[in-house]
Design a protein around this motif. Structure first.
Motif, PDB file in Angstrom:
ATOM      1  N   VAL A 135       5.628  -0.521   6.660  1.00 35.26           N
ATOM      2  CA  VAL A 135       5.402  -0.712   8.097  1.00 35.26           C
ATOM      3  C   VAL A 135       3.990  -0.215   8.420  1.00 35.26           C
ATOM      4  O   VAL A 135       3.370   0.473   7.617  1.00 35.26           O
ATOM      5  CB  VAL A 135       6.427   0.085   8.948  1.00 35.26           C
ATOM      6  N   VAL A 136       3.522  -0.580   9.609  1.00 36.22           N
ATOM      7  CA  VAL A 136       2.228  -0.039  10.050  1.00 36.22           C
ATOM      8  C   VAL A 136       2.459   1.349  10.650  1.00 36.22           C
ATOM      9  O   VAL A 136       3.593   1.676  11.037  1.00 36.22           O
ATOM     10  CB  VAL A 136       1.536  -0.964  11.084  1.00 36.22           C
ATOM     11  N   PRO A 137       1.411   2.154  10.746  1.00 36.41           N
ATOM     12  CA  PRO A 137       1.611   3.486  11.355  1.00 36.41           C
ATOM     13  C   PRO A 137       2.039   3.343  12.816  1.00 36.41           C
ATOM     14  O   PRO A 137       1.812   2.317  13.440  1.00 36.41           O
ATOM     15  CB  PRO A 137       0.214   4.122  11.277  1.00 36.41           C
ATOM     16  N   ILE A 164      11.325  -4.924  14.202  1.00 35.32           N
ATOM     17  CA  ILE A 164      11.091  -6.388  14.229  1.00 35.32           C
ATOM     18  C   ILE A 164      10.016  -6.795  13.216  1.00 35.32           C
ATOM     19  O   ILE A 164       9.725  -7.977  13.054  1.00 35.32           O
ATOM     20  CB  ILE A 164      10.708  -6.905  15.648  1.00 35.32           C
ATOM     21  N   ASP A 165       9.416  -5.812  12.543  1.00 31.87           N
ATOM     22  CA  ASP A 165       8.394  -6.088  11.515  1.00 31.87           C
ATOM     23  C   ASP A 165       8.523  -5.021  10.442  1.00 31.87           C
ATOM     24  O   ASP A 165       7.788  -4.047  10.448  1.00 31.87           O
ATOM     25  CB  ASP A 165       7.006  -6.091  12.151  1.00 31.87           C
ATOM     26  N   ILE A 166       9.417  -5.178   9.417  1.00 30.81           N
ATOM     27  CA  ILE A 166      10.269  -6.351   9.311  1.00 30.81           C
ATOM     28  C   ILE A 166      11.541  -5.941   8.591  1.00 30.81           C
ATOM     29  O   ILE A 166      12.105  -6.669   7.796  1.00 30.81           O
ATOM     30  CB  ILE A 166       9.472  -7.507   8.614  1.00 30.81           C
ATOM     31  N   ASP A 198       3.341  -3.437   0.196  1.00 34.70           N
ATOM     32  CA  ASP A 198       2.059  -3.185   0.888  1.00 34.70           C
ATOM     33  C   ASP A 198       1.581  -4.418   1.646  1.00 34.70           C
ATOM     34  O   ASP A 198       0.379  -4.674   1.714  1.00 34.70           O
ATOM     35  CB  ASP A 198       0.991  -2.723  -0.118  1.00 34.70           C
ATOM     36  N   GLU A 199       2.526  -5.147   2.234  1.00 30.38           N
ATOM     37  CA  GLU A 199       2.140  -6.342   3.009  1.00 30.38           C
ATOM     38  C   GLU A 199       1.178  -5.992   4.119  1.00 30.38           C
ATOM     39  O   GLU A 199       0.235  -6.719   4.419  1.00 30.38           O
ATOM     40  CB  GLU A 199       3.403  -7.012   3.590  1.00 30.38           C
ATOM     41  N   GLU A 200       1.410  -4.833   4.735  1.00 33.42           N
ATOM     42  CA  GLU A 200       0.614  -4.473   5.915  1.00 33.42           C
ATOM     43  C   GLU A 200      -0.840  -4.168   5.580  1.00 33.42           C
ATOM     44  O   GLU A 200      -1.658  -4.021   6.478  1.00 33.42           O
ATOM     45  CB  GLU A 200       1.254  -3.270   6.639  1.00 33.42           C
ATOM     46  N   THR A 201      -1.137  -4.059   4.288  1.00 33.68           N
ATOM     47  CA  THR A 201      -2.543  -3.879   3.913  1.00 33.68           C
ATOM     48  C   THR A 201      -3.010  -4.981   2.963  1.00 33.68           C
ATOM     49  O   THR A 201      -3.968  -4.806   2.218  1.00 33.68           O
ATOM     50  CB  THR A 201      -2.769  -2.484   3.275  1.00 33.68           C
ATOM     51  N   PHE A 471       4.985  -5.743  18.412  1.00 36.70           N
ATOM     52  CA  PHE A 471       4.566  -5.897  17.010  1.00 36.70           C
ATOM     53  C   PHE A 471       3.394  -4.971  16.755  1.00 36.70           C
ATOM     54  O   PHE A 471       2.353  -5.084  17.425  1.00 36.70           O
ATOM     55  CB  PHE A 471       4.067  -7.329  16.758  1.00 36.70           C
ATOM     56  N   HIS A 472       3.530  -4.067  15.847  1.00 37.38           N
ATOM     57  CA  HIS A 472       2.454  -3.118  15.514  1.00 37.38           C
ATOM     58  C   HIS A 472       2.113  -2.239  16.713  1.00 37.38           C
ATOM     59  O   HIS A 472       1.112  -1.529  16.691  1.00 37.38           O
ATOM     60  CB  HIS A 472       1.172  -3.835  15.054  1.00 37.38           C
ATOM     61  N   GLY A 473       2.902  -2.305  17.800  1.00 38.98           N
ATOM     62  CA  GLY A 473       2.571  -1.565  19.013  1.00 38.98           C
ATOM     63  C   GLY A 473       3.617  -0.521  19.353  1.00 38.98           C
ATOM     64  O   GLY A 473       4.422  -0.110  18.514  1.00 38.98           O
TER      65      GLY A 473
HETATM   66 ZN   LIG Z   1       3.144  -6.222  10.317  1.00 36.65          ZN
END
Ligand SMILES: [Zn+2]
Ligand SMILES: CCCCCCCC/C=C\CCCCCCCC(=O)N[C@@H](Cc1ccccc1)C(=O)O
Ligand SMILES: [Zn+2]
Length: 512
Positions: A135-137, A164-166, A198-201, A471-473
């Motif tokens: 996930v993102v931070p 929701i991600d994901i 590591d999809e998010e990067t 998303f990411h928020g």
């Molecule tokens: Zn994402």
């Protein structure tokens, strides 16, 4: 005015009137007879014997999954210990999958997971469901209604980073396979579950390695389904129904570093131009010169046509007659960020750095530009466009990252896999229309291009425009109902893959 000229004007006006009448007639006929692309398969109901309820155990598993802080920060910098703990949790949470002789599990690239569930008919090409573990931070923790790694249940919603991600699709796929196997069922067709870490990067150490492993094993997939566009509620202008958006293509990307090196010095003796000024002019030119509007050339156009018959009359008329109104619709698209992103290569200025002290002229200024490339353009075209716009040799361009837009996967009635997805979606989301579109963000599917020519990106979750910033928020969340739908979506997809009726209906591709 001479009589001859008068007659000529009269004839010209008559011709114009007839032409206008003809155009109007064509517009009306096309509006009235435009084809519908929708289907209406039997709805999945909670009373069905094979409905997966979001009961306490399943919700507990999901909320536990959210509590793992599997954060990716930047390329190569993640949370390895947390990933290991999460992998162990998955192993313990799905005993049937992990104890089944039909399942082979590989840990790939240290932390990514690749499962193979053997089908009973080895002559059928396998398919792959993909998701990711990371996930993102979570920033601005204080602004969250529930802590981002709490998985807290509040007013029917589960809160947390990854809802929701994901992680809902990751856990949804696992719940579906666990449910299937625990009922003693073996799928006919072999299926893979691929979960990168590591999809998010960028997926360089996860999905990329998964793809290498599958390539070495000589696998080709009938189709691949990864994270993607949601079931939009109110996202498409002129459509009151929900629209499930299947991304059949994905934009490319070009991240550029712009750099200006000039003489610096004391702020009391400035030159006429500084590194900061030169770079500012360059990026301001780029921002003022959007890449061309490509509406009419990619899946964004077909997306409208797929929902045309369900639009309010003015939109329906425009959409059924894009041969005439395409320039107008292109302009409408360019007015909102979401639709603008579908219609053209976008330019986002994401970093700007210069200066160390108030009274020192910085000798150096750098900026980063993140382009997302329309499916009908290319990395080379975007680079050429930018260089022309900036037209200043003092601004040095270097490529940080680039990826070409994806190929477009088959869609519509001629594609059995697309229709399988459409019908499964409509079983779970019976009120939704289904339409193809373009994924504006990037996914792990980049690495899977050689594994299948039918790659789709879909998020089985209803979202309004006010949900998109989650998303990411801040306040990422999913309703219990939505999570339930996600589990049932994957289960029905797996079952439908082996369902002879559906396959027969659309069978005319060799791979199915
Ligand atoms: Zn994402
Ligand atoms: C009428 C308009 C309808 C359009 C609806 C659009 C709905 C958008 C829905 C969801 C968008 C958010 C999901 C985006 C997920 C993309 C995943 C992601 O963030 N990927 C990264 C990958 C990456 C690439 C390179 C380096 C690091 C990470 C990304 O794209 O930046
Ligand atoms: Zn994601």
């Amino acid at each position: 005015m001479a009589r001859g000229t008068q007659r000529l004007i009269f004839v010209a006006l008559k011709v114009l009137a007839v032409a206008l009448a003809l155009v109007l007639m064509v517009v009306i006929i096309r509006t009235a007879t435009f084809p519908s692309y929708q289907t209406s398969p039997p709805e999945c109901k909670p009373t069905d014997p094979d409905f997966i309820p979001a009961d306490q155990d399943r919700l507990a598993r999901f909320t536990s999954a959210i509590r793992f802080r599997t954060v990716s920060y930047e390329r190569g910098v993640g949370t390895p210990q947390e990933l290991s703990r999460f992998i162990q949790f998955i192993r313990e949470s799905f005993p049937t999958i992990h104890g089944s002789p039909l399942v082979r599990r590989q840990v790939v690239g240290n932390y990514s997971l690749l499962y193979r569930v053997a089908g009973s008919d080895a002559s059928l090409q396998p398919y792959m469901l993909a998701s990711h573990l990371d996930v993102v931070p979570a920033t601005e923790e204080a602004n969250w209604e529930a802590p981002p790694f709490s998985g807290q249940l509040k007013d029917g919603y589960i809160y947390g980073r990854g809802t929701i991600d994901i992680k809902h699709t990751l856990m949804g796929c696992l719940e579906a396979v666990e449910f299937l196997l625990s009922r003693g069922r073996q799928p006919k067709r072999t299926l893979y579950l691929a979960f990168g870490h590591d999809e998010e990067t960028g997926g360089h150490f996860g999905a990329k390695v998964i793809a290498d492993v599958l390539t070495q094993q000589g696998e080709k997939m009938a189709f691949i389904l990864d994270e993607g566009t949601p079931v939009g509620d109110g996202l498409l202008p002129g459509v009151s129904k929900q629209v499930a958006l299947i991304s059949v293509a994905e934009k490319g990307g070009l991240q550029l570093r712009l750099e200006v090196d000039e003489e610096g010095g004391h702020a009391s003796i400035p030159r006429s131009e500084s590194a900061i000024g030169i770079l500012s002019k360059a990026i301001s030119k780029l921002e003022d010169s959007p890449h061309p509007n490509m509406f009419g050339t990619g899946p964004e156009t077909r997306m409208l046509e797929y929902v045309a018959t369900e639009m309010t009359l003015p939109y329906r008329m425009l959409t059924s007659n894009l041969w005439l109104f395409s320039p107008l619709v292109a302009w409408v698209y360019s007015r909102k960020p979401q639709t603008n992103a579908l219609a053209r290569t976008t330019t986002a200025l994401t970093r700007f750095n210069a200066g160390v002290k108030d009274n020192v002229i910085s000798p150096r200024a750098t900026a980063v530009i993140d382009h997302r490339i329309h499916p009908t353009s290319s990395v080379e075209e975007v680079m050429e466009f930018d260089l022309k716009v900036v037209n200043d040799p003092r601004v040095k361009f270097s490529v940080i990252n680039s990826r070409q837009p994806s190929p477009t996967s088959p869609y519509g009635k001629d594609s059995p896999t697309y229709m399988l997805l459409q019908e499964t979606i409509q079983q779970i989301f019976p009120d939704a229309l289904v339409a193809p579109t373009t994924m504006v963000g990037n996914t792990d599917t980049l690495y899977y291009w050689n594994l299948s020519s039918a790659i789709y990106r879909f998020n089985p979750c209803v979202m309004t425009s006010s949900d998109l910033p989650r998303f990411h928020g801040v306040n990422e969340r999913i309703s219990v109902k939505s999570y339930e739908r996600a589990m049932n979506f994957y289960y029905h997809l797996i079952v439908n893959m082996d369902e002879p009726l559906i396959l027969k209906r659309y069978r005319h591709e060799d791979d199915l």
